[in-house]
Motif scaffolding. Structure first.
Motif, PDB file in Angstrom:
ATOM      1  N   VAL A   1     -25.312  -1.094   9.231  1.00  0.00           N
ATOM      2  CA  VAL A   1     -24.908  -1.684  10.505  1.00  0.00           C
ATOM      3  C   VAL A   1     -23.606  -2.427  10.251  1.00  0.00           C
ATOM      4  CG1 VAL A   1     -25.420  -3.430  12.249  1.00  0.00           C
ATOM      5  CG2 VAL A   1     -27.232  -1.896  11.458  1.00  0.00           C
ATOM      6  N   ASP A   2     -22.593  -2.084  11.016  1.00  0.00           N
ATOM      7  CA  ASP A   2     -21.282  -2.712  10.869  1.00  0.00           C
ATOM      8  C   ASP A   2     -20.879  -3.313  12.209  1.00  0.00           C
ATOM      9  OD1 ASP A   2     -18.664  -3.167   9.451  1.00  0.00           O
ATOM     10  OD2 ASP A   2     -17.968  -1.885  11.088  1.00  0.00           O
ATOM     11  N   VAL A   3     -20.532  -4.592  12.224  1.00  0.00           N
ATOM     12  CA  VAL A   3     -20.119  -5.295  13.436  1.00  0.00           C
ATOM     13  C   VAL A   3     -18.681  -5.747  13.247  1.00  0.00           C
ATOM     14  CG1 VAL A   3     -20.569  -7.250  14.967  1.00  0.00           C
ATOM     15  CG2 VAL A   3     -22.484  -6.076  13.839  1.00  0.00           C
ATOM     16  N   ARG A   4     -17.800  -5.291  14.118  1.00  0.00           N
ATOM     17  CA  ARG A   4     -16.393  -5.705  14.074  1.00  0.00           C
ATOM     18  C   ARG A   4     -16.048  -6.343  15.414  1.00  0.00           C
ATOM     19  NH1 ARG A   4     -13.780  -3.613   9.676  1.00  0.00           N
ATOM     20  NH2 ARG A   4     -14.892  -1.961   8.564  1.00  0.00           N
ATOM     21  N   ALA A   5     -15.736  -7.632  15.380  1.00  0.00           N
ATOM     22  CA  ALA A   5     -15.450  -8.384  16.602  1.00  0.00           C
ATOM     23  C   ALA A   5     -14.019  -8.873  16.591  1.00  0.00           C
ATOM     24  CB  ALA A   5     -16.408  -9.567  16.741  1.00  0.00           C
ATOM     25  N   SER A   6     -13.443  -8.918  17.766  1.00  0.00           N
ATOM     26  CA  SER A   6     -12.094  -9.456  17.931  1.00  0.00           C
ATOM     27  C   SER A   6     -12.157 -10.498  19.037  1.00  0.00           C
ATOM     28  CB  SER A   6     -11.106  -8.340  18.288  1.00  0.00           C
ATOM     29  OG  SER A   6      -9.806  -8.861  18.489  1.00  0.00           O
ATOM     30  N   ILE A   7     -12.027 -11.765  18.661  1.00  0.00           N
ATOM     31  CA  ILE A   7     -12.109 -12.870  19.614  1.00  0.00           C
ATOM     32  C   ILE A   7     -10.706 -13.243  20.052  1.00  0.00           C
ATOM     33  CG2 ILE A   7     -12.762 -15.281  19.926  1.00  0.00           C
ATOM     34  CD1 ILE A   7     -14.999 -14.856  17.920  1.00  0.00           C
ATOM     35  N   THR A   8     -10.485 -13.220  21.355  1.00  0.00           N
ATOM     36  CA  THR A   8      -9.225 -13.654  21.928  1.00  0.00           C
ATOM     37  C   THR A   8      -9.530 -14.774  22.907  1.00  0.00           C
ATOM     38  OG1 THR A   8      -8.309 -11.419  21.740  1.00  0.00           O
ATOM     39  CG2 THR A   8      -7.164 -12.968  23.186  1.00  0.00           C
ATOM     40  N   GLY A   9      -9.198 -15.990  22.541  1.00  0.00           N
ATOM     41  CA  GLY A   9      -9.537 -17.122  23.392  1.00  0.00           C
ATOM     42  C   GLY A   9     -11.038 -17.300  23.484  1.00  0.00           C
ATOM     43  N   LEU A  10     -11.582 -17.054  24.682  1.00  0.00           N
ATOM     44  CA  LEU A  10     -13.009 -17.244  24.932  1.00  0.00           C
ATOM     45  C   LEU A  10     -13.709 -15.939  25.289  1.00  0.00           C
ATOM     46  CD1 LEU A  10     -12.870 -20.581  26.976  1.00  0.00           C
ATOM     47  CD2 LEU A  10     -13.332 -20.278  24.533  1.00  0.00           C
ATOM     48  N   VAL A  11     -13.140 -14.818  24.842  1.00  0.00           N
ATOM     49  CA  VAL A  11     -13.742 -13.501  25.073  1.00  0.00           C
ATOM     50  C   VAL A  11     -13.727 -12.734  23.761  1.00  0.00           C
ATOM     51  CG1 VAL A  11     -13.576 -11.304  26.307  1.00  0.00           C
ATOM     52  CG2 VAL A  11     -13.063 -13.437  27.503  1.00  0.00           C
ATOM     53  N   ALA A  12     -14.823 -12.020  23.480  1.00  0.00           N
ATOM     54  CA  ALA A  12     -14.916 -11.220  22.258  1.00  0.00           C
ATOM     55  C   ALA A  12     -15.128  -9.757  22.618  1.00  0.00           C
ATOM     56  CB  ALA A  12     -16.063 -11.710  21.378  1.00  0.00           C
ATOM     57  N   GLY A  13     -14.320  -8.893  22.031  1.00  0.00           N
ATOM     58  CA  GLY A  13     -14.569  -7.458  22.076  1.00  0.00           C
ATOM     59  C   GLY A  13     -15.233  -7.041  20.782  1.00  0.00           C
ATOM     60  N   VAL A  14     -16.319  -6.276  20.861  1.00  0.00           N
ATOM     61  CA  VAL A  14     -17.127  -5.973  19.686  1.00  0.00           C
ATOM     62  C   VAL A  14     -17.387  -4.475  19.617  1.00  0.00           C
ATOM     63  CG1 VAL A  14     -19.260  -6.480  18.433  1.00  0.00           C
ATOM     64  CG2 VAL A  14     -18.271  -8.210  19.950  1.00  0.00           C
ATOM     65  N   GLU A  15     -17.301  -3.909  18.403  1.00  0.00           N
ATOM     66  CA  GLU A  15     -17.766  -2.545  18.147  1.00  0.00           C
ATOM     67  C   GLU A  15     -18.889  -2.617  17.123  1.00  0.00           C
ATOM     68  OE1 GLU A  15     -15.443   1.474  17.707  1.00  0.00           O
ATOM     69  OE2 GLU A  15     -15.693   0.629  15.689  1.00  0.00           O
ATOM     70  N   VAL A  16     -20.047  -2.095  17.502  1.00  0.00           N
ATOM     71  CA  VAL A  16     -21.221  -2.075  16.636  1.00  0.00           C
ATOM     72  C   VAL A  16     -21.444  -0.640  16.178  1.00  0.00           C
ATOM     73  CG1 VAL A  16     -23.672  -2.601  16.426  1.00  0.00           C
ATOM     74  CG2 VAL A  16     -22.229  -3.966  17.949  1.00  0.00           C
ATOM     75  N   THR A  17     -21.475  -0.430  14.873  1.00  0.00           N
ATOM     76  CA  THR A  17     -21.668   0.903  14.307  1.00  0.00           C
ATOM     77  C   THR A  17     -23.016   0.947  13.597  1.00  0.00           C
ATOM     78  OG1 THR A  17     -19.283   1.153  13.980  1.00  0.00           O
ATOM     79  CG2 THR A  17     -20.720   2.657  12.767  1.00  0.00           C
ATOM     80  N   GLN A  18     -23.846   1.900  13.974  1.00  0.00           N
ATOM     81  CA  GLN A  18     -25.150   2.109  13.345  1.00  0.00           C
ATOM     82  C   GLN A  18     -25.124   3.464  12.638  1.00  0.00           C
ATOM     83  OE1 GLN A  18     -27.841   1.883  16.652  1.00  0.00           O
ATOM     84  NE2 GLN A  18     -27.624  -0.329  16.900  1.00  0.00           N
ATOM     85  N   GLY A  19     -25.397   3.446  11.330  1.00  0.00           N
ATOM     86  CA  GLY A  19     -25.401   4.675  10.547  1.00  0.00           C
ATOM     87  C   GLY A  19     -26.822   5.116  10.247  1.00  0.00           C
ATOM     88  N   PHE A  20     -27.170   6.346  10.617  1.00  0.00           N
ATOM     89  CA  PHE A  20     -28.498   6.902  10.380  1.00  0.00           C
ATOM     90  C   PHE A  20     -28.386   8.076   9.405  1.00  0.00           C
ATOM     91  CE2 PHE A  20     -28.594   4.972  14.565  1.00  0.00           C
ATOM     92  CZ  PHE A  20     -29.808   4.316  14.587  1.00  0.00           C
TER      93      PHE A  20
END
Length: 787
Positions: A34-53
């Motif tokens: 499980v890989d979580v990559r977040a980018s916080i700009t001010g008070l908002v976060a964009g997130v990509e969650v990767t699940q490997g099976f």
């Protein structure tokens, strides 16, 4: 940037294995990363969650993974990657998405489907993974960062904790693949109860988290973390925070970002690209001091088995601190519950003055509480609302301290919503894997605040915030007024505007029609009773995340409204809003289907991914899951279900619901979806409501003279009962009229008026309880509707 960590865990799990740690040459469970990559700009976060099976077996595999996401996040995209194939997911009505997924699996094509079962609990199914093959699923989401007292919080949950499941098991196929049977109180319990790994199981999932922090003009003064992280300075003011290797998916990942205080309000307008409408976002920052007023406070404390250990200690401390803040002008009561509700024995059954003696007796009682039993939460919350129903002009405050680990959130909210008129609800969540979705929903329904505490070390800081919240708000009776901006009716969220509290910005969003111009003014009543207003002039922006965040919050409001109405029109509106704005909700699903056939005529073996036991929880008394490996690496039997020690079976008690039941799902059960507002209507439920009305009638007829208190009790029961009876297809017009008439009991009645109301009440209840039972109107559940 200095990172302030929490203390280390006392004893990490044995990495070499333990009972049930079976494996194959290629691994032992389908989820391996499980890989979580977040980018916080001010008070908002964009997130990509990767699940490997990865398929470690010698036959095609279908994997199911029940996992959490932030409860306020908007899931906007899904992508499936396998071998040389990349398939973009499509958001569809949930029934259609399931049909497409099942058809793809039957045809031998790879497919994935993501469904929402709670605001913070999701189910991923990935099918036709070939032997030895690795498949990756990526989810894209956007989440707002709550900002209070100069601090923004990025919280990313990593495990769905075991939840207490009340009610009677349903005699029908399970709705999902979890370990708990569906019940009349939680008809989708099998969708929110993943099997749990045995203690000592080797770390089955490689976890990586990275967060890029861009203050975007705000002054970042510090970062605090609830897991072991390292920080790397980037260009300018940017900071990258990375999780150290070796952490397990057993608690929430938390970053607290300290920003310098902000002093201005703002209004942002974002026009649509393809319509004459747009989305607005208004932030109101209060200033000033609140003026204390006499309060009636009911403190409800969860002492169930899941609160064992440091959580019970922290809950007792939090409750005692709250009691100590009360003054002699306040009145209060303390309710402690597991599967029974108890009160301090040296205090009376009603609200008591906040004298030194009474507060000492309450704190003395709180110090004796230990964790035990099941989490029957609805009964004490009903009792609290009843205690607060007649407070006159006093502020009415209900405070719930709990980990929130219940499965019947929808049942609780549907029952409480009519009872919360004029009652302000604050929730305090204590856990490292707290049920934040439910606690935020309950606090929002009660126009209060939610405070989450992930460690005893942070309790003192959290209690300072709570102290400000339970005091009188700065401004109440808020309303929104447009100046030159045409608002679209019934799109403003929150649907009921909250009060304003010190240090807590209020964010209001909604839709507008026409040109992006004008302004908005928020009106209210200040603590001293004087009029209050704050105006903002619009700034036009092209930030598309504003529409996604509004859509997610608005969908949550509509879904909670659906709990009490079950309206087909409202259901259609929810689906249309979700599809139009591309945001996942409980009525839609993302599905990705590969056009290439991967298998020929082979039915994939179905595996449910076990999850970690949350950090700090008591180990299970019996295994809730074993590793999925049979002879020569072939798939084995389903996981063995058990009752964790954190949830000992409660003794029979005169409370609503039944002890939590857990057991294995019937093999081969086809997953389905149910929402309590649209579940199968049971004739036994109708009989139970009739019986309880009969009991109220017997109390009235056995009383020699009219008693206004008995009518108040009846009204408290009738308001939610009428909604349930209407949902069951029963003619409720006479009872609805009676509810309207009974509103008069909240004011003093003379003898003649009371006698008249008493006689009408007995007449209507007699007619209703003696008429021939009606067959409930058949209502097609939305998940079975033909797309």
């Amino acid at each position: 940037m200095h990172i302030s960590p929490l203390p280390d865990a006392a004893a990490p799990p044995d990495p070499e294995g333990g009972l049930g740690a079976l494996s194959t040459d290629r691994g032992n469970l389908p989820l391996d990363a499980v890989d979580v990559r977040a980018s916080i700009t001010g008070l908002v976060a964009g997130v990509e969650v990767t699940q490997g099976f990865r398929n470690p077996f010698d036959v095609p595999l279908e994997a199911t993974y029940i996992f959490p996401l932030p409860d306020r996040a908007a899931v906007t995209a899904l992508r499936l990657e396998a071998a040389d194939r990349v398939v973009e997911g499509v958001l569809k009505e949930r029934a259609q998405a399931r049909q497409d997924y099942d058809a793809a699996i039957a045809a031998g094509r790879r497919a994935a489907i993501a469904e929402e079962d709670r605001p913070d609990v999701f189910t991923m199914r990935v099918g036709n993974i070939l032997p030895g093959e690795r498949v990756t699923v990526r989810l894209t989401l956007i989440q707002p960062l709550p900002y209070e007292d100069g601090q923004a919080t990025f919280r990313f949950p990593l495990v769905v904790a075991p939840r207490y499941i009340p009610g009677t098991p349903l005699d029908e196929p399970a709705a999902g693949d979890g370990t708990a049977p569906d019940t009349d109180a939680v008809p989708d319990a099998s969708r929110i109860s993943p099997p749990v790994l045995l203690p000592g199981f080797p770390n089955p999932v490689r976890l990586s988290i990275s967060v890029d922090v861009d203050p975007a003009g705000l002054r970042l003064t510090g970062i605090g973390s609830a897991l072991h992280v390292v920080a790397e300075s980037g260009d300018g003011e940017r900071t990258t925070v990375r999780l150290q290797p070796g952490e397990r998916l057993d608690r929430d990942f938390i970053l607290r970002l300290a920003y310098a205080p902000q002093e201005t309000a703002s209004l942002t307008l974002v026009p649509d690209e393809d319509s004459e409408e747009g989305t607005f976002s208004l932030t109101v920052l209060p200033a000033g001091r609140h003026r204390p007023r006499p309060r009636d406070v009911v403190l409800v404390l969860d002492r169930s088995g899941s609160m064992h250990g440091w959580k019970m200690v922290a809950a007792r401390r939090a409750a005692a601190r709250i009691v100590d803040t009360l003054g002699t002008a306040d009145r209060f009561a303390v309710l402690a519950f597991d599967n029974v509700v108890e009160r301090p024995p040296r205090l009376g059954p009603s609200l008591e003055p906040g004298t030194d003696r009474n507060r000492f007796r309450a704190v003395e009682y709180l110090a004796t509480l230990e964790a035990r039993g099941g989490t029957e939460m609805l009964a004490p919350l009903r009792d609290a609302c009843h205690l607060l129903h007649d407070s006159g002009t006093r502020d009415r405050v209900l405070i719930l301290i709990t980990d929130g680990q219940v499965g019947n959130e929808d049942q609780i909210l549907a029952d409480l919503l009519p009872r919360l008129r004029g009652v302000r609800v604050h929730t305090v969540g204590i856990d490292q894997a707290v049920n934040a979705g439910f606690l935020h929903r309950l606090a929002q329904a009660g126009q209060g605040r939610c405070e989450l505490v992930e460690s005893e070390d942070r309790l003192d800081e959290a209690m300072e915030h709570i102290h400000h919240r339970i005091g009188a708000p700065l401004v109440t009776d808020l309303r929104l007024e447009a100046d030159g901006l045409r608002l679209v009716p019934d799109t403003t969220t929150p649907a009921r505007l909250d009060a304003l509290y010190p240090g807590v910005p209020l964010v209001i969003s909604g839709r507008f029609h026409g040109r992006p111009q004008g302004g908005l003014t928020v009106h209210g009543v200040a603590a001293d009773g004087s009029p209050w207003r704050q105006s903002s002039t619009a700034v036009v922006s092209s930030n598309r995340t504003v529409a996604s965040l509004w859509a997610r919050a608005h969908l949550r409001d509509l879904e909670d409204r659906y709990l009490t109405s079950g309206s087909d029109d409202l259901e259609r509106r929810i689906v249309d809003t979700s599809l139009r704005f591309g945001v996942l909700c409980r009525f839609t699903a993302f599905v990705a289907v590969d056009s290439r056939v991967a298998t020929e005529g082979q039915t994939p073996h179905h595996v449910v991914q076990p999850v970690e036991l949350p950090s700090g929880w008591t180990a299970p008394a019996a295994p809730m899951a074993a590793a999925y490996a049979g002879p020569m690496g072939a798939p084995g039997a389903p996981p063995v279900a058990g009752v964790p020690a954190a949830f000992p079976a409660p003794a029979p008690a005169a409370t609503s619901g039944a002890p939590m039941a857990r057991g294995p799902m019937a093999p081969g059960s086809m997953p389905r979806f149910r929402l309590p507002g649209a579940r199968r209507r049971s004739s036994s439920e109708l009989d139970d409501l009739r019986q309880r009305l009969t009991e109220h009638l017997q109390r009235l007829t056995s009383t020699p003279t009219p008693d206004q208190a008995l009518l108040v009790d009846l009204l408290q029961f009738l308001e939610p009962a009428v909604q349930r009876l209407e949902a069951l297809g029963t003619d409720v017009d006479p009872l609805a009229t009676l509810v309207a008439d009974l509103q008069a009991v909240h004011t003093p009645l003379d003898a003649a008026a009371l006698q008249g109301l008493w006689d009408r009440t007995i007449k209507i209840l007699t007619e209703f309880t003696t008429q021939a039972p009606q067959e409930p109107r058949p209502r097609r559940p939305f998940w079975k509707r033909t797309p």
